[in-house]
Design an enzyme around this catalytic site. Structure first.
Site, short mmCIF file in Angstrom:
data_model
loop_
_atom_site.label_atom_id
_atom_site.label_comp_id
_atom_site.label_asym_id
_atom_site.label_seq_id
_atom_site.Cartn_x
_atom_site.Cartn_y
_atom_site.Cartn_z
N ASP A 1 -46.88 86.96 -73.65
CA ASP A 1 -48.30 87.25 -73.63
C ASP A 1 -48.48 88.44 -72.66
OD1 ASP A 1 -51.19 86.87 -73.35
OD2 ASP A 1 -50.68 85.96 -71.42
N ASP B 1 -51.93 89.66 -70.69
CA ASP B 1 -52.77 89.38 -69.52
C ASP B 1 -52.35 88.12 -68.78
OD1 ASP B 1 -54.90 91.40 -69.45
OD2 ASP B 1 -55.39 90.64 -71.43
N ARG C 1 -62.32 94.48 -84.61
CA ARG C 1 -60.90 94.82 -84.61
C ARG C 1 -60.31 94.57 -85.99
NH1 ARG C 1 -59.28 91.73 -78.99
NH2 ARG C 1 -60.58 92.97 -77.59
N ASP D 1 -49.55 82.46 -69.94
CA ASP D 1 -50.27 81.80 -68.83
C ASP D 1 -51.40 80.89 -69.32
OD1 ASP D 1 -51.89 83.99 -69.66
OD2 ASP D 1 -52.97 83.88 -67.75
O1 M1P Z 1 -55.43 88.90 -73.83
C1 M1P Z 1 -56.45 88.01 -73.50
C2 M1P Z 1 -57.80 88.58 -73.87
O2 M1P Z 1 -58.01 89.79 -73.16
C3 M1P Z 1 -59.27 90.34 -73.29
O3 M1P Z 1 -60.23 89.41 -72.82
P1 M1P Z 1 -61.34 89.76 -71.73
O4 M1P Z 1 -61.81 91.13 -72.00
O5 M1P Z 1 -62.38 88.70 -71.96
O6 M1P Z 1 -60.71 89.62 -70.37
C4 M1P Z 1 -59.62 90.62 -74.74
O7 M1P Z 1 -58.93 91.74 -75.19
C5 M1P Z 1 -59.31 89.41 -75.62
O8 M1P Z 1 -59.39 89.81 -76.97
C6 M1P Z 1 -57.94 88.85 -75.35
O9 M1P Z 1 -57.75 87.68 -76.09
#
Ligand code: M1P
Length: 252
Positions: free
Chosen positions: A16, A18, A127, A213
């Site tokens: 993943d 983020d 998207r 995470d």
């Molecule tokens: O990767 C996790 C998420 O990251 C973004 O979320 P946010 O802007 O709310 O922090 C988005 O790109 C979301 O699509 C994605 O799932």
């Protein structure tokens, strides 16, 4: 296109983005880049994120298509293997303009009626494989993101909107996933992160590791983490990812 130069071409490690490779919405560290480079000489590596490719380029670097063997944006609805794009489907073709219009009208009406401290721009991002809905708007700054996230923890703005959508669009076959700080993703049921696994099926990998995470129930890593085709690793930060990689693949 083969992976025969790797020490172990039968192992794929998927990440993943983020909170796993980078802090939320921020950029990858030098340490993580070097770790992945080392790992890539041993096994096949890829990432699978909910965001679209342009955001992953911002986070993982301009060379992202060359730095990973597999790049899966929007859960794999946009997919690359060794820099070459693979065939994919689209959200709008699947749902149709008529239903999509109804959904958008409902969301915009709902968002205009709720009270939140600030609003910025881009409340619905269209998207290829999903839409992303953000009550504060995707143009929020990092500080505004953090503020909204804290506000949402108390007021459950996103959860309430998701409940309303589930209630009003029962027959649309959609899944709602709160994966980040300020928004949630909407996509056809089944188009979660497990979607990307179909792109690697024909390779016959013996082991597919997944690091994420948000591997708890309701998180957007849950389905692929739990999937019998993967060996799931739940992490709580990029530092945790590095620690587990060091142990598993002897990268030190
Ligand atoms: O990767 C996790 C998420 O990251 C973004 O979320 P946010 O802007 O709310 O922090 C988005 O790109 C979301 O699509 C994605 O799932």
């Amino acid at each position: 296109m083969s992976f025969s130069s790797k020490e172990d071409p039968s192992t794929l490690v998927l990440f993943d983005v983020d909170g796993t490779l980078t802090p939320a919405r921020l950029t990858i560290s030098e340490e993580m880049k070097q770790k992945l480079e080392k790992l890539r000489s041993k096994v096949v590596i890829g990432f699978v994120g909910g965001s679209d490719l342009s955001k992953q380029v911002e986070q993982l670097g301009p060379n992202v298509l060359n730095d990973f063997d597999y790049c899966f944006s929007e859960n794999g609805l946009t997919a690359y293997k060794l820099g070459k794009q693979l065939a994919s489907q689209s959200f709008i073709n699947w749902l149709g303009e008529d239903k999509y219009n109804k959904l958008v009208k409902f969301i915009l009406r709902y968002l205009s009626d709720i009270d939140i401290p600030i609003r910025r721009g881009t409340f619905i991002e269209f998207r290829n494989g999903m839409i992303n809905v953000s009550p504060v708007g995707r143009n929020a700054s990092t500080q505004e993101r953090n503020d909204f996230e804290a506000f949402d923890k108390i007021h459950h703005i996103r959860e309430k909107l998701v409940d309303a959508l589930r209630e009003n669009f029962k027959d649309f076959g959609l899944t709602y996933s709160i994966g980040g700080q300020i928004s949630f993703d909407v996509f056809p049921t089944g188009w979660d992160k497990t979607y990307c696994l179909q792109h690697v099926e024909s390779e016959g990998f013996k082991n597919i590791h997944f690091f994420g995470d948000k591997s708890y129930k309701g998180g957007n890593d849950y389905e692929i983490y739990e999937d019998p085709r993967t060996i799931g690793h739940a992490v709580n930060s990029p530092a945790d990812t590095i620690k587990i990689l060091n142990e598993l693949f002897k990268l030190n």
